[in-house]
Design an enzyme around this catalytic site. Sequence first.
Site, short mmCIF file in Angstrom:
data_model
loop_
_atom_site.label_atom_id
_atom_site.label_comp_id
_atom_site.label_asym_id
_atom_site.label_seq_id
_atom_site.Cartn_x
_atom_site.Cartn_y
_atom_site.Cartn_z
N THR A 1 0.85 -1.19 0.00
CA THR A 1 0.00 0.00 0.00
C THR A 1 0.89 1.24 0.00
O THR A 1 2.01 1.21 0.50
CB THR A 1 -0.94 0.02 1.21
OG1 THR A 1 -0.18 0.11 2.42
CG2 THR A 1 -1.82 -1.22 1.25
N GLY A 2 0.37 2.32 -0.57
CA GLY A 2 1.22 3.50 -0.73
C GLY A 2 2.39 3.20 -1.65
O GLY A 2 3.52 3.63 -1.41
N GLY A 3 2.11 2.46 -2.71
CA GLY A 3 3.20 1.94 -3.55
C GLY A 3 3.51 2.76 -4.79
O GLY A 3 4.32 2.34 -5.61
N GLY B 1 7.92 7.21 -3.53
CA GLY B 1 8.74 7.16 -2.33
C GLY B 1 9.16 5.76 -1.91
O GLY B 1 9.58 4.93 -2.73
N GLY C 1 7.36 3.19 -0.86
CA GLY C 1 6.57 2.10 -1.43
C GLY C 1 6.98 1.75 -2.84
O GLY C 1 7.09 0.57 -3.19
N SER D 1 7.61 4.61 12.35
CA SER D 1 8.45 5.80 12.19
C SER D 1 9.31 5.96 13.43
O SER D 1 8.92 5.52 14.53
CB SER D 1 7.57 7.04 12.01
OG SER D 1 8.31 8.23 12.20
N TYR E 1 0.63 12.45 14.52
CA TYR E 1 1.36 11.51 13.66
C TYR E 1 2.18 10.54 14.50
O TYR E 1 2.14 9.32 14.28
CB TYR E 1 2.28 12.29 12.73
CG TYR E 1 3.16 11.44 11.85
CD1 TYR E 1 2.67 10.85 10.69
CD2 TYR E 1 4.50 11.23 12.18
CE1 TYR E 1 3.48 10.08 9.87
CE2 TYR E 1 5.32 10.46 11.37
CZ TYR E 1 4.81 9.89 10.22
OH TYR E 1 5.62 9.11 9.42
#
Length: 250
Positions: free
Chosen positions: A12-14, A17, A19, A137, A150
Amino acid sequence: MKKLENKVAVITGGSSGIGLATAKRFVEEGAHVVITGRREKELKEAAAFIERNVTTVAGDVSRLEDLDRVYAVVKEKHGHIDILFANAGAGTIAPLAAATEAHFDQTFDVNVKGLFFTVQKALPLFSNGGSIILTSSVSNVLGLPGFSAYAASKAAVRNFARAWTLELKDRKIRVNSMSPGPIETPALATTTGLTPEQAEQAAAQFASQIPMGRRGKPEEIAAAVTFLASDESSYITGVDFAVDGGMAQV
């Protein structure tokens, strides 16, 4: 033999960046990859960059119907999943005194709710002995002014890895979180709400806080994620794998 020969991976988020770099590396290591992202144009560009063994599905991880659509495509095309890199995330700057409900909800909808159901809905397709990697993170252990929502969302991700390691151990599915430090991606300038000048200043400040003296590259994160996805990390589960140039370690 390549590290991920004939494995089926979902990222996901591929489309950009971390991903995208990871999807490229997975394919180089022999995997068939399904990548998701919210923007169709970026997904098409990502597929062209990866070149082969890639399927794209547009969708927002915070929308459960979009996740259902992603996994329907995976089921039809591949029938199973060996690797899940739950990487999609969002983070905008908002000091406590100025943060809005919309800011808080967007952060947790993507980083916590979206990730939770990304993993839950993958389980019926997941092969026993597979690998799940969650993007957390360095902020899960650091205090970063302006990023409190976040950071809290990424601390939740870290605990998901702990709990799911125990929940999925009978299926021999390994679950690890991976915590990058500041990485050279477009996100700092495009998703945080900073002006170009502020983003440049923030990048310099981050570099000054890192023992290695620089931000990381997406390809360096991809190498670490590939390790966690492969059998080379067969005795590693439940950990938070920091890839941060030492930022949160010393």
